[in-house]
Motif scaffolding. Structure first.
Motif, PDB file in Angstrom:
ATOM      1  N   SER A  43      -1.113   7.930  -2.501  1.00  0.00           N
ATOM      2  CA  SER A  43      -1.130   7.460  -1.116  1.00  0.00           C
ATOM      3  C   SER A  43      -2.499   6.882  -0.744  1.00  0.00           C
ATOM      4  O   SER A  43      -3.532   7.464  -1.058  1.00  0.00           O
ATOM      5  N   GLY A  44      -2.489   5.732  -0.074  1.00  0.00           N
ATOM      6  CA  GLY A  44      -3.737   5.119   0.394  1.00  0.00           C
ATOM      7  C   GLY A  44      -4.211   3.944  -0.434  1.00  0.00           C
ATOM      8  O   GLY A  44      -4.941   3.104   0.055  1.00  0.00           O
ATOM      9  N   ASP A  45      -3.797   3.868  -1.713  1.00  0.00           N
ATOM     10  CA  ASP A  45      -4.285   2.763  -2.553  1.00  0.00           C
ATOM     11  C   ASP A  45      -3.303   1.583  -2.497  1.00  0.00           C
ATOM     12  O   ASP A  45      -2.125   1.743  -2.205  1.00  0.00           O
ATOM     13  N   ILE A  46      -3.835   0.397  -2.809  1.00  0.00           N
ATOM     14  CA  ILE A  46      -3.011  -0.815  -2.814  1.00  0.00           C
ATOM     15  C   ILE A  46      -2.623  -1.107  -4.258  1.00  0.00           C
ATOM     16  O   ILE A  46      -3.466  -1.035  -5.158  1.00  0.00           O
ATOM     17  N   CYS A  47      -1.337  -1.401  -4.484  1.00  0.00           N
ATOM     18  CA  CYS A  47      -0.912  -1.609  -5.875  1.00  0.00           C
ATOM     19  C   CYS A  47       0.106  -2.738  -5.986  1.00  0.00           C
ATOM     20  O   CYS A  47       0.620  -3.229  -4.979  1.00  0.00           O
ATOM     21  N   ALA A  48       0.373  -3.143  -7.231  1.00  0.00           N
ATOM     22  CA  ALA A  48       1.369  -4.185  -7.510  1.00  0.00           C
ATOM     23  C   ALA A  48       2.442  -3.582  -8.411  1.00  0.00           C
ATOM     24  O   ALA A  48       2.124  -2.914  -9.395  1.00  0.00           O
ATOM     25  N   LEU A  49       3.697  -3.809  -8.059  1.00  0.00           N
ATOM     26  CA  LEU A  49       4.817  -3.249  -8.828  1.00  0.00           C
ATOM     27  C   LEU A  49       5.522  -4.377  -9.567  1.00  0.00           C
ATOM     28  O   LEU A  49       5.929  -5.361  -8.970  1.00  0.00           O
ATOM     29  N   ILE A  50       5.699  -4.176 -10.883  1.00  0.00           N
ATOM     30  CA  ILE A  50       6.367  -5.191 -11.698  1.00  0.00           C
ATOM     31  C   ILE A  50       7.731  -4.651 -12.122  1.00  0.00           C
ATOM     32  O   ILE A  50       7.866  -3.474 -12.460  1.00  0.00           O
ATOM     33  N   GLY A  51       8.742  -5.523 -12.091  1.00  0.00           N
ATOM     34  CA  GLY A  51      10.068  -5.120 -12.573  1.00  0.00           C
ATOM     35  C   GLY A  51      11.071  -4.865 -11.464  1.00  0.00           C
ATOM     36  O   GLY A  51      12.233  -4.574 -11.727  1.00  0.00           O
ATOM     37  N   ILE A  52      10.629  -4.949 -10.193  1.00  0.00           N
ATOM     38  CA  ILE A  52      11.576  -4.704  -9.092  1.00  0.00           C
ATOM     39  C   ILE A  52      12.325  -5.993  -8.809  1.00  0.00           C
ATOM     40  O   ILE A  52      11.715  -7.045  -8.652  1.00  0.00           O
ATOM     41  N   ARG A  78       2.809   7.084   1.433  1.00  0.00           N
ATOM     42  CA  ARG A  78       2.896   8.539   1.290  1.00  0.00           C
ATOM     43  C   ARG A  78       3.287   8.876  -0.141  1.00  0.00           C
ATOM     44  O   ARG A  78       3.978   8.110  -0.803  1.00  0.00           O
ATOM     45  N   GLY A  79       2.822  10.025  -0.635  1.00  0.00           N
ATOM     46  CA  GLY A  79       3.239  10.492  -1.960  1.00  0.00           C
ATOM     47  C   GLY A  79       2.620   9.694  -3.099  1.00  0.00           C
ATOM     48  O   GLY A  79       1.598   9.028  -2.928  1.00  0.00           O
ATOM     49  N   THR A  80       3.265   9.733  -4.259  1.00  0.00           N
ATOM     50  CA  THR A  80       2.739   9.091  -5.468  1.00  0.00           C
ATOM     51  C   THR A  80       3.843   8.284  -6.147  1.00  0.00           C
ATOM     52  O   THR A  80       4.972   8.760  -6.260  1.00  0.00           O
ATOM     53  N   LEU A  81       3.514   7.071  -6.587  1.00  0.00           N
ATOM     54  CA  LEU A  81       4.467   6.257  -7.362  1.00  0.00           C
ATOM     55  C   LEU A  81       4.078   6.323  -8.831  1.00  0.00           C
ATOM     56  O   LEU A  81       2.896   6.308  -9.166  1.00  0.00           O
ATOM     57  N   GLU A  82       5.081   6.390  -9.722  1.00  0.00           N
ATOM     58  CA  GLU A  82       4.808   6.451 -11.162  1.00  0.00           C
ATOM     59  C   GLU A  82       5.562   5.340 -11.872  1.00  0.00           C
ATOM     60  O   GLU A  82       6.671   4.989 -11.474  1.00  0.00           O
ATOM     61  N   SER A  83       4.954   4.806 -12.932  1.00  0.00           N
ATOM     62  CA  SER A  83       5.638   3.720 -13.646  1.00  0.00           C
ATOM     63  C   SER A  83       6.726   4.316 -14.545  1.00  0.00           C
ATOM     64  O   SER A  83       6.624   5.443 -15.023  1.00  0.00           O
ATOM     65  N   GLY A  84       7.798   3.521 -14.753  1.00  0.00           N
ATOM     66  CA  GLY A  84       8.902   3.966 -15.615  1.00  0.00           C
ATOM     67  C   GLY A  84       9.913   4.855 -14.913  1.00  0.00           C
ATOM     68  O   GLY A  84      10.868   5.324 -15.532  1.00  0.00           O
ATOM     69  N   ARG A 135       0.847  -1.177   0.000  1.00  0.00           N
ATOM     70  CA  ARG A 135       0.000   0.000   0.000  1.00  0.00           C
ATOM     71  C   ARG A 135       0.889   1.236   0.000  1.00  0.00           C
ATOM     72  O   ARG A 135       1.853   1.305   0.761  1.00  0.00           O
ATOM     73  N   VAL A 136       0.566   2.185  -0.851  1.00  0.00           N
ATOM     74  CA  VAL A 136       1.369   3.414  -0.909  1.00  0.00           C
ATOM     75  C   VAL A 136       1.102   4.195   0.372  1.00  0.00           C
ATOM     76  O   VAL A 136      -0.032   4.591   0.655  1.00  0.00           O
ATOM     77  N   LYS A 188      19.242   0.856  -6.161  1.00  0.00           N
ATOM     78  CA  LYS A 188      18.448   1.629  -7.130  1.00  0.00           C
ATOM     79  C   LYS A 188      17.601   0.648  -7.942  1.00  0.00           C
ATOM     80  O   LYS A 188      18.094  -0.408  -8.352  1.00  0.00           O
ATOM     81  N   THR A 189      16.332   0.981  -8.151  1.00  0.00           N
ATOM     82  CA  THR A 189      15.463   0.064  -8.901  1.00  0.00           C
ATOM     83  C   THR A 189      14.466   0.870  -9.735  1.00  0.00           C
ATOM     84  O   THR A 189      14.257   2.059  -9.485  1.00  0.00           O
ATOM     85  N   ARG A 190      13.867   0.221 -10.739  1.00  0.00           N
ATOM     86  CA  ARG A 190      12.925   0.925 -11.608  1.00  0.00           C
ATOM     87  C   ARG A 190      11.606   0.165 -11.668  1.00  0.00           C
ATOM     88  O   ARG A 190      11.589  -1.062 -11.759  1.00  0.00           O
ATOM     89  N   ILE A 191      10.491   0.913 -11.594  1.00  0.00           N
ATOM     90  CA  ILE A 191       9.170   0.279 -11.719  1.00  0.00           C
ATOM     91  C   ILE A 191       8.841   0.208 -13.214  1.00  0.00           C
ATOM     92  O   ILE A 191       8.675   1.238 -13.864  1.00  0.00           O
ATOM     93  N   LYS A 192       8.768  -1.027 -13.751  1.00  0.00           N
ATOM     94  CA  LYS A 192       8.482  -1.165 -15.193  1.00  0.00           C
ATOM     95  C   LYS A 192       6.990  -1.040 -15.473  1.00  0.00           C
ATOM     96  O   LYS A 192       6.586  -0.565 -16.522  1.00  0.00           O
ATOM     97  N   GLU A 193       6.182  -1.542 -14.519  1.00  0.00           N
ATOM     98  CA  GLU A 193       4.732  -1.461 -14.720  1.00  0.00           C
ATOM     99  C   GLU A 193       4.057  -1.326 -13.359  1.00  0.00           C
ATOM    100  O   GLU A 193       4.524  -1.867 -12.370  1.00  0.00           O
ATOM    101  N   LEU A 194       2.945  -0.600 -13.335  1.00  0.00           N
ATOM    102  CA  LEU A 194       2.234  -0.332 -12.087  1.00  0.00           C
ATOM    103  C   LEU A 194       0.790  -0.784 -12.265  1.00  0.00           C
ATOM    104  O   LEU A 194       0.138  -0.367 -13.223  1.00  0.00           O
ATOM    105  N   ASP A 195       0.308  -1.660 -11.376  1.00  0.00           N
ATOM    106  CA  ASP A 195      -1.074  -2.159 -11.490  1.00  0.00           C
ATOM    107  C   ASP A 195      -1.851  -1.859 -10.220  1.00  0.00           C
ATOM    108  O   ASP A 195      -1.292  -1.893  -9.125  1.00  0.00           O
ATOM    109  N   VAL A 196      -3.148  -1.577 -10.353  1.00  0.00           N
ATOM    110  CA  VAL A 196      -4.019  -1.517  -9.173  1.00  0.00           C
ATOM    111  C   VAL A 196      -5.021  -2.666  -9.284  1.00  0.00           C
ATOM    112  O   VAL A 196      -5.253  -3.190 -10.367  1.00  0.00           O
ATOM    113  N   PHE A 197      -5.604  -3.036  -8.144  1.00  0.00           N
ATOM    114  CA  PHE A 197      -6.560  -4.148  -8.144  1.00  0.00           C
ATOM    115  C   PHE A 197      -7.941  -3.636  -8.515  1.00  0.00           C
ATOM    116  O   PHE A 197      -8.443  -2.700  -7.905  1.00  0.00           O
TER     117      PHE A 197
END
Length: 600
Positions: free
Chosen positions: A268-277, A226-232, A223-224, A246-255
């Motif tokens: 912030s507040g939403d649950i997400c899945a990070l691909i590429g880490i 604080r702040g905002t996560l962006e793909s790429g 779950r995020v 150091k890592t990069r988010i290749k794709e960002l998914d929400v349920f």
């Protein structure tokens, strides 16, 4: 910004949690053409459906009145404590689901305690009020007492209660006035569960769960904070040991619904899945690259039991398994470590056996059963309890055990448990049944289920949860009866089994292939007995009266995997293959066994 609610669902095994989530999904119109399906949607792996238990936590979401409700399904079993801790971190509130007849049970208590410590706000759902002799009001008072005893805050004790029947698909504020849908529950979620706090600033997300895909590998779920996560974009991955990668988010998914939807950014507040880490662990934090601020990692319950896993080296190895070598098994166990938090792996001196640590017999047997279904062959030794050394003294894990049993069997069961070093802490009448609580060493629970069910004619309901480590309680008497061992390999004949019936009970039926050293039954006395079950009747051309009578055999004893693991002695293995499960002596040769026994 969309309105969000994150809720976890807490319930004891079989109180209707998965059914309720299915009805909530229907209310959120998540089915094709709104046609409900008969299956349980969340318990989607075969093992979960067969046993009726949730093993892995899952995330789904529904849309209701322009609000997104993220639902997190948690396991009820204390053996899956590793799963529970992580998923509760993603929620802001919880639905506490309780059976209107049984009331709160030990496993409800286990998860509820974790939820109260984290500070989640509960809504009580009293389910199954359509059952005969249910007692909804008393159950609500029991839950209040339970929460008070768990040191809940005043805000948490001021919980809202909803009554209903998930199976019939209705919920209501008054159990005497059934409604026609589960909307009162959804309205209560919007009203009583707080929305997640929106925290502005540099991004922070704690990885609390894992998903796995054959295409992209491991997926981080959390779950995020604080702040905002962006793909790429590039981020810092702060690991448990303090290192930063150091890592990069290749794709960002929400349920969304039962699946996931690709998005560009998550706030912030939403649950997400990070691909590429790459190379992350549960409890690591994804945070800003320039100014990394890790969150506190999650504390995970320690394992309490260990088992030896080894390759299958019986005479029947490789007959029906696809993966039989030590390399296959080792790689599979390493893969399991990736997603099974409460598990540990230790290598032994030999290259083809490992010691696997887990939370209990159920936790480890689910792993063995999953491997078996994937085509692995392996052998496992007797479960052993982990002993800790504190100030030079041995400490062992102790559990709280509750047994609900008809009154006439109570005395027999108390006798058996006290012999296994159990101490009775409370006993109360509930109708014509007794509710008894004990404190018992984990060693005493191994193999207890079978005995309790036999003594109570199958009527007892037993549940237990880990409490703490306490000083060693002394030796516990184990199964006294010896094993009946096959002396020769071949086909078992009804003629031979018939002649041996008075020696004990058998685990095999006629025409079963056996090998020398396989355990084929339980001896009626102490000490092992070697027999020849492959002996056939010598035929002559003379007819003798009475000698050609039809053989009548009692049905063989068939073990489930847990029962077999709890049944075996120290010098025995359970051999597990995709099509069969056998008990065998570790040393198959009889003379070798005798020689070692002499050496002591």
């Amino acid at each position: 910004m969309q309105d969000i609610r994150n809720i976890a669902i807490i319930a004891h095994v079989d109180h209707g949690k998965t059914t309720l989530v299915d009805k909530m999904l229907m209310a959120g119109h998540l089915f094709r053409d709104n046609q409900p399906t008969e299956d349980l949607i969340l318990d989607n792996n075969d093992l979960e459906r067969e046993r009726g238990i949730t093993i892995l936590s899952k995330n789904v979401s529904i849309q209701y009145k322009n609000t997104k409700i993220n639902i997190i399904d948690t396991p009820g079993h204390a053996d899956f404590g590793g799963e529970v801790e992580r998923v509760l971190n993603m929620a802001d509130g919880c639905l506490l689901l309780v059976d209107a007849f049984e009331g709160p049970m030990p496993q409800t208590r286990f998860v509820l305690q974790k939820a109260i410590e984290i500070g989640l706000k509960p809504i009580l759902v009293v389910n199954k009020v359509d059952k005969p002799n249910c007692r909804p009001e008393e159950v609500q008072e029991e839950v209040f007492d339970l929460m008070y005893s768990l040191n809940a805050s005043e805000d948490q004790l001021d919980f809202h209660t909803i009554y209903g029947s998930a199976k019939q698909g209705w919920m209501s504020d008054d159990w005497n006035k059934p409604s026609d849908s589960i909307q009162p529950l959804l309205d209560a979620i919007l009203k009583y569960i707080p929305a997640p706090k929106r925290l502005e600033g540099t991004p922070q997300m704690l990885i609390t769960s894992l998903d796995y895909s054959n295409y992209v590998g491991r997926i981080a779920v959390g779950r995020v904070h604080r702040g905002t996560l962006e793909s790429g974009k590039d981020y810092a991955l702060c690991k448990r040991d303090g290192s930063i990668v150091k890592t990069r988010i290749k794709e960002l998914d929400v349920f969304e619904g039962l699946g996931r939807t690709k998005v560009e950014k998550v706030s912030s507040g939403d649950i997400c899945a990070l691909i590429g880490i790459e190379s992350f662990d549960i409890g690591d934090t994804i945070t800003d690259l320039e100014n990394p601020e890790p969150l506190d990692p999650i504390a995970i319950d320690e394992p309490t039991m260990s088992m030896l896993f080894t390759i299958n080296n019986s005479p029947f190895y490789g007959q029906d398994g696809k993966y039989v070598t030590s390399r296959h098994i080792y790689e599979r166990l390493l893969r399991e470590l990736d997603k099974n938090l409460a598990m540990r792996l230790e290598e032994t001196d030999s290259s083809d056996s490992w010691i696997v640590y887990g939370r209990g017999v159920l936790h480890l047997s689910i792993l063995i059963e999953t491997m078996r279904r994937e085509g692995y062959e392996l052998q496992v030794g007797q479960p052993k309890v982990i002993i800790k050394q504190i100030d030079g003294e041995g400490y062992e894990p102790v559990e709280q055990l509750t047994i609900n049993v008809p009154e006439e069997y109570a005395s027999k069961i108390i006798d058996v448990i006290t012999r296994r070093k159990g101490e009775m802490t409370s006993m109360e009448n509930k109708g014509d049944r007794m509710h008894i609580e004990f404190i018992i060493p984990s060693r005493g629970i191994i193999g207890l289920n079978n005995i309790v069910l036999t003594l109570s004619a199958g009527e007892a309901i037993m549940a237990h949860r880990f409490l703490e480590f306490q000083p060693w309680k002394g030796p516990i008497e184990k199964r006294l009866n010896g094993s009946i061992i096959a002396g020769e390999s071949g086909n078992a004949y009804a003629y031979a089994l018939d002649k041996l019936q008075d020696r004990g009970r058998f685990f095999i039926e006629p025409q079963t292939e056996v090998y020398a050293g396989q355990v084929v039954g339980e001896h009626s006395k102490e000490g092992d007995l070697v027999v020849n079950v492959t002996k056939s009747k010598k035929l002559t051309n003379m007819r003798a009266s009475g000698s050609d009578d039809k053989v009548q055999l009692p049905p063989p004893v068939i073990f489930s995997l847990e029962e077999a693991l709890e049944y075996i002695k120290e010098d025995e293995y359970v051999e597990v293959t995709p099509k069969a499960m056998r008990i065998r002596k570790i040393i198959l040769d009889e003379t070798e066994r005798k020689r070692l026994a002499k050496k002591g």
